[in-house]
Design a protein around this motif. Structure first.
Motif, PDB file in Angstrom:
ATOM      1  N   SER A 177       0.826   3.974  -2.996  1.00 29.02           N
ATOM      2  CA  SER A 177       0.787   5.608  -2.448  1.00 29.02           C
ATOM      3  C   SER A 177       1.830   6.459  -2.937  1.00 29.02           C
ATOM      4  CB  SER A 177       0.646   5.671  -0.685  1.00 29.02           C
ATOM      5  OG  SER A 177       0.479   6.907  -0.387  1.00 29.02           O
TER       6      SER A 177
ATOM      7  N   ARG B 188       0.799  -1.121  -0.011  1.00 30.08           N
ATOM      8  CA  ARG B 188       0.064  -0.080  -0.096  1.00 30.08           C
ATOM      9  C   ARG B 188       0.921   1.374  -0.223  1.00 30.08           C
ATOM     10  NH1 ARG B 188      -2.723  -3.030   3.876  1.00 30.08           N
ATOM     11  NH2 ARG B 188      -2.099  -1.752   5.716  1.00 30.08           N
TER      12      ARG B 188
ATOM     13  N   GLY C 151      -2.653  -0.756  -3.745  1.00 33.20           N
ATOM     14  CA  GLY C 151      -3.253   0.056  -2.704  1.00 33.20           C
ATOM     15  C   GLY C 151      -4.392  -0.614  -1.890  1.00 33.20           C
TER      16      GLY C 151
END
Length: 645
Positions: free
Chosen positions: A140, A136, A420
């Motif tokens: 990001s 994730r 993500g």
């Protein structure tokens, strides 16, 4: 002609030459300044001397070559700055995904060694949490880079428009000045060439000198950016297919806004940013998403083949998102919905797709792979009872509800944001399914080479113990029959409708995927008559580690695109980005060297040499003094004549 007139012409010429040399000296550090040279000639009407021209030392060919080189350097520099960030991120030995994946599979090895140990089970949950958090975090970071590219594109477009307006304004001022004096002012010409050089560093432009006065600048496929005294604007707009993406559009003379393809821009900072996004950023984000998809789906499939400490069938271990579907802003079909789901993660590629509805009733869809720009056409089937039309391609199931108009478009991003969305769903250590739930294996006494691959089970699947026997094997072992099913069993082939009366035997082709009471598997190899296949459900056993071993062995299975293991896929991404970074840096070094050489050539012709100008000042000072002496001599002669009286 009198000595006074001759001397005066020399004084004026010397004064102009001194002014030119002085201007060169004072502008030695002025960006874009071109050295000026006073051209002196004989005055053929009455004698004396005259200034024929104050010539600007400007080589158009060298300037064009230098602008092209600096434009390429700016593009590669922008690309290099961005791709280096991804390279550093992926190759980090501490924060990269490689060491975290190794720790996760090592924790599964510990679990297999002690399947009922709470510490070993907690270790799996802990490493899974860390791994998914890093997926994730990577996504990001890449999303932030996408946003940064959008902002940089907007800034570059603003600067390009401002500079283009300056060039158009200077075209006007130069034309007016030339109309008044007959000569174009060198200072304005220098400013215009400097602005053209600045434009070349931001965007690739082609220059045409119209009638020797105005500069016309074009971009892309010939769209005019500057035409005489008029400039045309670029606009940074939201992509009609992807609201998270900023693209560049062109405003023509009629006020119409036309989006320009990203491949239009390949030079200057703007070209470097767009090329990096298209070639590396999108691709890397899709590849990381593909890895997350492979990890989640393959691990979940195997986890559901096991049973936990409570004797229940394993559930999904990871959660993962779905393909992203983006409708075009210009679609006219009303109430149309498009949904895309994964049906085979091993076939899912890293490419995005453009989908366009065509043909009568928009039954045909033209699918273009954005990564390769290759297209193929599929025909949608008739609507089912829910008004849906569903078709599968490249591991995806494409479902349309409603009636799209011809020309309606959608973009599919199968893996773009998946990293993500990856999360660990298991919080209770007892829910880790380390023991086996079902087993499907060829008998050890088989004479053929029947192989069971890709075993999976739906939640709540139950499998009665049974033995299936092979018969009626054809020549070449392409087709065969399986016998031994019980009446009422739910049996299907390749995802089709349930087979009627399976107890009478079913006919298969090598490579078919068989589903029995929610347990699916693919049969490959070369069966022989009399070979048997044993299907069984395993009783609860807290010390059983067979499913944990299968989960741990996934580290070496080719689950990413059906071609590489998860570790190999990540190593391939790191290698690809690293190679691209090295190539860009090598090309940047070469272009910078070329730009430096051309700059040296340009400065040798147009640059100011202070030693030369200092010598010119002394030379023209003496020239001025000598002409003053001519006037003085004429005065003395006149005084002598007057004194004769």
């Amino acid at each position: 002609m009198s000595l006074f007139s001759i001397g005066l012409s020399g004084l004026n010429t010397a004064q102009t030459a001194l002014q030119t040399a002085s201007s060169n000296v004072t502008n030695v550090f002025t960006p874009g300044y071109n050295r000026q040279l006073t051209l002196i000639g004989e005055n053929t009407f009455g004698g004396g001397v005259q200034v024929n021209d104050v010539q600007r030392q400007f080589n158009k060919y060298v300037a064009t070559q230098l602008n092209a080189a600096t434009g390429n350097s700016a593009a590669l520099n922008a690309y290099s700055n961005q791709v280096s960030q991804i390279d550093n991120l992926l190759a980090d030995r501490d924060a990269g995904l490689a060491p975290l994946m190794q720790k996760f599979f090592s924790s599964l090895e510990d679990l297999a060694g002690a399947p009922s140990d709470p510490a070993a089970r907690q270790g799996v949950i802990g490493t899974a949490d860390t791994l998914t958090a890093q997926f994730r975090s990577f996504d990001s970071y890449l999303d932030d880079m996408q946003s940064g590219i959008n902002g940089n594109i907007r800034d570059e477009v603003t600067q390009i428009n401002n500079t283009a307006k300056q060039v158009a304004s200077l075209n006007r001022e130069i034309a007016l000045a030339k109309a008044k004096t007959g000569e174009a002012p060198n200072s304005l010409l220098n400013q215009r060439d400097r602005f053209v050089a600045e434009l070349s560093q931001r965007i690739g432009v082609d220059l045409v000198n119209q009638d020797g006065d105005s500069y016309n600048l074009t971009i892309g496929n010939g769209q005019p950016l500057v035409a005489g005294r008029q400039s045309f604007s670029l606009e940074a707009v939201t992509s009609p297919l992807d609201p998270s993406r900023t693209v560049v559009a062109y405003r023509d003379a009629g006020g119409n806004l036309m989006q320009l393809d990203e491949s239009t821009f390949d030079k200057g900072t703007l070209g470097g940013l767009m090329t990096f996004r298209r070639e590396t950023l999108d691709k890397t984000q899709n590849q990381i998403g593909q890895m997350a998809l492979a990890l989640a789906t393959e691990f979940n499939t195997q986890h559901k083949l096991g049973q936990d400490l409570d004797g229940d069938q394993g559930e999904d271990f990871f959660s993962i998102g779905s393909p992203r579907v983006l409708p075009h802003d210009g679609n006219t079909g009303s109430g149309v919905t498009v949904e895309v789901a994964f049906v085979d993660s091993r076939q899912v590629s890293t490419s995005d797709y453009d989908v366009r509805f065509e043909g009568a009733g928009s039954a045909d869809i033209v699918i273009t792979r954005r990564a390769s720009d290759e297209s193929f056409t599929l025909t949608l089937p008739a609507k089912d009872g829910n008004g849906d039309r569903t078709i599968a391609f490249e591991g995806l199931e494409f479902t349309v509800n409603g009636d799209p108009d011809e020309g309606d478009r959608f973009q599919i991003q199968p893996t773009r944001d998946l990293a993500g969305s990856l999360e660990n769903m298991i919080r209770d250590t007892s829910r880790i399914a380390a023991a086996s739930l079902v087993q499907v294996e060829p008998d050890n006494g088989n004479t053929g080479s029947l192989v069971v691959e890709r075993l999976s089970a739906k939640q709540g699947a139950t499998l009665s113990n049974m033995t299936l026997e092979v018969s009626n094997v054809t020549a070449g072992a392409n087709t065969y029959a399986l016998n031994g099913f019980s009446s009422g069993m739910a049996v299907s082939i390749n995802g089709g409708a349930p087979v009627a009366n399976p107890e009478s035997g079913i006919n298969l082709t090598v490579g078919d995927r068989l589903a029995v009471d929610g347990v699916s598997f693919t049969l490959t190899g070369k069966p022989e008559d009399g070979d048997t296949l044993n299907l069984s459900e395993i009783a609860q056993a807290s010390g059983d580690n067979r499913n944990a071993l299968m989960l741990q062995s996934m580290q070496s299975l080719d689950v990413v695109g059906g071609k590489a293991s998860i570790s190999e896929a990540y190593a391939s991404i790191v290698s690809d980005v690293g190679n691209r970074t090295n190539v860009v840096k090598a090309n940047l070094s070469a272009q910078q060297g070329l730009a430096e050489q051309l700059t040296a050539v340009q400065q040798s012709e147009s640059g100011v040499n202070l030693d030369e100008e200092a010598a010119n000042l002394i030379r023209f000072q003496k020239y001025y003094q000598a002409n003053a002496k001519v006037i003085e001599t004429g005065g003395n002669m006149l005084d002598a004549i007057l004194n004769l009286r």
